[in-house]
Structures are given as structure tokens and as C-alpha cells.
Design a protein around this motif. Structure first.
Motif, PDB file in Angstrom:
ATOM      1  N   GLY A 214       0.771  -1.222   0.000  1.00 26.80           N
ATOM      2  CA  GLY A 214       0.000   0.000   0.000  1.00 26.80           C
ATOM      3  C   GLY A 214       0.808   1.280   0.000  1.00 26.80           C
ATOM      4  O   GLY A 214       0.245   2.377   0.163  1.00 26.80           O
ATOM      5  N   ARG A 215       2.120   1.180  -0.208  1.00 29.40           N
ATOM      6  CA  ARG A 215       2.951   2.390  -0.232  1.00 29.40           C
ATOM      7  C   ARG A 215       2.807   3.158  -1.539  1.00 29.40           C
ATOM      8  O   ARG A 215       2.998   4.367  -1.593  1.00 29.40           O
ATOM      9  N   THR A 216       2.485   2.428  -2.619  1.00 33.83           N
ATOM     10  CA  THR A 216       2.339   3.039  -3.941  1.00 33.83           C
ATOM     11  C   THR A 216       1.066   2.516  -4.588  1.00 33.83           C
ATOM     12  O   THR A 216       0.773   1.323  -4.508  1.00 33.83           O
ATOM     13  N   ARG A 217       0.323   3.417  -5.221  1.00 29.27           N
ATOM     14  CA  ARG A 217      -0.907   3.001  -5.893  1.00 29.27           C
ATOM     15  C   ARG A 217      -0.602   2.379  -7.244  1.00 29.27           C
ATOM     16  O   ARG A 217       0.289   2.833  -7.966  1.00 29.27           O
ATOM     17  N   GLN A 218      -1.344   1.329  -7.590  1.00 28.44           N
ATOM     18  CA  GLN A 218      -1.250   0.722  -8.902  1.00 28.44           C
ATOM     19  C   GLN A 218      -2.209   1.404  -9.867  1.00 28.44           C
ATOM     20  O   GLN A 218      -3.266   1.912  -9.470  1.00 28.44           O
ATOM     21  N   ALA A 219      -1.844   1.364 -11.143  1.00 26.22           N
ATOM     22  CA  ALA A 219      -2.753   1.868 -12.178  1.00 26.22           C
ATOM     23  C   ALA A 219      -3.967   0.958 -12.258  1.00 26.22           C
ATOM     24  O   ALA A 219      -3.887  -0.236 -11.955  1.00 26.22           O
ATOM     25  N   PRO A 220      -5.112   1.487 -12.672  1.00 28.87           N
ATOM     26  CA  PRO A 220      -6.284   0.631 -12.891  1.00 28.87           C
ATOM     27  C   PRO A 220      -5.964  -0.475 -13.896  1.00 28.87           C
ATOM     28  O   PRO A 220      -5.098  -0.312 -14.760  1.00 28.87           O
ATOM     29  N   TRP A 230       2.321   3.572 -17.767  1.00 31.40           N
ATOM     30  CA  TRP A 230       3.339   4.618 -17.710  1.00 31.40           C
ATOM     31  C   TRP A 230       2.713   5.984 -17.465  1.00 31.40           C
ATOM     32  O   TRP A 230       3.271   6.813 -16.719  1.00 31.40           O
ATOM     33  N   LEU A 231       1.556   6.243 -18.076  1.00 36.37           N
ATOM     34  CA  LEU A 231       0.887   7.534 -17.907  1.00 36.37           C
ATOM     35  C   LEU A 231       0.404   7.711 -16.474  1.00 36.37           C
ATOM     36  O   LEU A 231       0.556   8.791 -15.876  1.00 36.37           O
ATOM     37  N   PHE A 232      -0.156   6.648 -15.897  1.00 44.41           N
ATOM     38  CA  PHE A 232      -0.614   6.710 -14.506  1.00 44.41           C
ATOM     39  C   PHE A 232       0.558   6.963 -13.572  1.00 44.41           C
ATOM     40  O   PHE A 232       0.494   7.822 -12.685  1.00 44.41           O
ATOM     41  N   ARG A 233       1.643   6.218 -13.761  1.00 48.07           N
ATOM     42  CA  ARG A 233       2.793   6.369 -12.864  1.00 48.07           C
ATOM     43  C   ARG A 233       3.463   7.733 -13.044  1.00 48.07           C
ATOM     44  O   ARG A 233       3.944   8.315 -12.082  1.00 48.07           O
ATOM     45  N   LEU A 234       3.480   8.223 -14.272  1.00 48.45           N
ATOM     46  CA  LEU A 234       4.060   9.534 -14.520  1.00 48.45           C
ATOM     47  C   LEU A 234       3.279  10.630 -13.804  1.00 48.45           C
ATOM     48  O   LEU A 234       3.862  11.560 -13.239  1.00 48.45           O
ATOM     49  N   THR A 235       1.960  10.536 -13.832  1.00 45.15           N
ATOM     50  CA  THR A 235       1.131  11.559 -13.174  1.00 45.15           C
ATOM     51  C   THR A 235       1.194  11.461 -11.657  1.00 45.15           C
ATOM     52  O   THR A 235       0.982  12.464 -10.964  1.00 45.15           O
TER      53      THR A 235
END
Length: 267
Positions: A214-220, A230-235
Motif C-alpha cells: 500500500g505504499r504506492t498506488r497501482q494503475a487501474p 506509464w501515464l498513470f505512474r508519470l502523473t
């Protein structure tokens, strides 16, 4: 368009899948998660130590372009699997049956779910406390046996730290060691230590440690399945990841286009 797939002789290199393709000179094995899990289980059951799996995406391929040592590490890996959708698309261009990516967190989760308490797991990496929490989480969800954990410093291990790690591994004798560092650190670490520790399988899964704790959110899921992670992680982490995705990503796309059209050859 000149596109050709490659086949190797498994008798001369039995650890590598029979079919692979190359992306900018980097070998990527044409396997899917069920095949990877089958191979991992075989190595463990035979107690064939020293196998390591590089879970590689665009970042790893581009890192290999200016780091020959890292490229050689990937070549020596027991398996190099396509962590990113761009590599899957290249595999399909080579007319190989690449339906989905071998996403590191999904590989870990699926392996734990399918094997349960059959194997023992050791978790190496993450910030202080993360490996412990990861082991507890996966034990609670899937009933896995946790052999141990180790949180390394953000530098190479010194002699005392190495002795401590070797002692923990010798006493616990895990079947699989999950490494949660980052590319190219985790692949470099696995290549260096795989013959020094009595563990059948080492797998570098990077951010999976942070995702599952739970330290980092995953993209849907829909973004992960359509090449938009990549777009989710970049934002969500622009200051850390902008160079990787905007600069490396652009260079990757351009060079792959040159390679697939036969304009340039990468070795």
C-alpha cells in the motif's frame, strides 16, 4: 517490413525458453505467466539453484543501450520476461504468441495464489519494514510460508551485511527469493549473488513490494492492460519518473520503429 523471430538450441542453454525475440539487441523470452510459473516450480522441485528471472520493460531495454554490462546480465538471465506492453507488441510483430505481459506484481501474486504453502519465500528489498509487511500480507492472503526478510541499505552490502544475509539464507533455505529493488539494481544484484546463495529461483519484481503493502498506488487494470500504466505512474510520480517515460520512452519508440522497418540494426 522485415520482421523475423529467433529460435535457440535448448540443449546448449537449457535454462532459456526455446523461443525468443530481440528488442534493440536485448533478448526477451516469448513466455506467459503460466509458463514462467511452471518453469519456476520445476527449478525449485529439482533444487536447481542459481536461476534468476529479469522482469523487464522499456526501461530495462533502454538501460541496456548505454550499459553493456547490464545488457550482458540480461543475456545471462535464466528468463527475460516482457513486463511492459510495448514489449508484448514487439513480440506480436515477430508473430509470437504474446497475448499479455508478464507483469511482475501479477507474477508474484499468481505464483503465491497457485502454490500456497508448497514453497518457502524470502523477501529482499524495500524500505525498512516493507519486506516484513509484504511477507505478512501474502501469508494472510495465500497461506505462503515466509522463510525470512532482509532490508538492504541503499548501497552495496559490506562484509558484515553479506555474512548476515548468507546466514539468514543458509538457516532458512528458501525456495524462492523475491528481490524488490529497481532496474538495473535488482538484476545486477541477482546476477552477482545467484551463485553465492543456495536458492533455486530469484525474481526481481521491483515496485511489487510497494504495491502490495500500500505504499504506492497501482494503475487501474484497464490502463495496465492497454499499455497506459506509464501515464498513470508519470502523473503520480512526475519528478522521479519523467525522464524514464518521456525521454527513454520516446527514444525506445523511435528506435523500435527503425528496427522493425529494417532501417537500423541493433546488436
Amino acid at each position: 517490413m522485415r520482421i523475423a523471430s529467433s529460435v535457440i538450441d535448448t540443449e546448449t542453454n537449457p535454462n532459456i525458453a526455446t523461443r525468443f525475440f530481440r528488442v534493440l539487441g536485448v533478448r526477451v523470452d516469448a513466455v506467459q505467466i503460466p509458463e514462467v510459473i511452471s518453469r519456476m516450480s520445476q527449478w525449485i522441485d529439482e533444487r536447481r539453484v542459481g536461476n534468476f528471472i529479469a522482469v523487464t520493460g522499456m526501461h530495462g531495454v533502454m538501460e541496456a543501450q548505454h550499459n553493456p554490462g547490464f545488457k550482458e546480465i540480461l543475456e545471462r538471465a535464466s528468463l527475460v520476461v516482457a513486463d511492459g506492453m510495448p514489449l508484448v507488441w514487439v513480440g506480436k510483430a515477430h508473430r509470437l504468441p504474446m497475448q499479455r505481459r508478464v507483469y511482475g506484481p501479477e507474477l508474484m501474486e499468481t505464483f503465491c495464489r497457485l502454490t500456497g504453502d508448497r514453497y518457502s519465500h524470502f523477501f529482499y528489498g524495500g524500505a525498512p519494514g516493507v519486506a516484513d509487511k509484504l511477507g505478512e500480507t501474502l501469508h494472510r492472503r495465500f497461506g505462503i510460508r515466509v522463510a525470512g526478510t532482509y532490508t538492504p541499505p541503499f548501497r552495496p552490502l559490506n562484509n558484515d551485511e553479506e555474512r548476515t544475509l548468507f546466514y539468514l539464507l543458509r538457516m532458512s533455505r528458501p525456495d524462492i527469493l523475491w528481490v524488490g529493488l529497481s532496474t538495473p539494481k535488482q538484476e545486477t544484484w541477482m546476477a552477482e549473488y545467484r551463485e553465492r546463495i543456495d536458492v533455486p529461483v530469484l525474481v526481481g519484481v521491483g515496485a511489487a513490494f510497494d504495491f502490495f503493502t500500500g505504499r504506492t498506488r497501482q494503475a487501474p487494470v484497464w490502463m495496465r492492460e492497454h499499455g497506459l500504466e506509464w501515464l498513470f505512474r508519470l502523473t503520480t510520480e512526475p519528478r522521479r519518473l519523467w525522464r524514464r517515460y518521456l525521454i527513454y520512452g520516446s527514444r525506445f519508440a523511435w528506435n523500435v520503429a527503425l528496427e522493425l522497418t529494417g532501417i537500423r540494426r541493433f546488436t
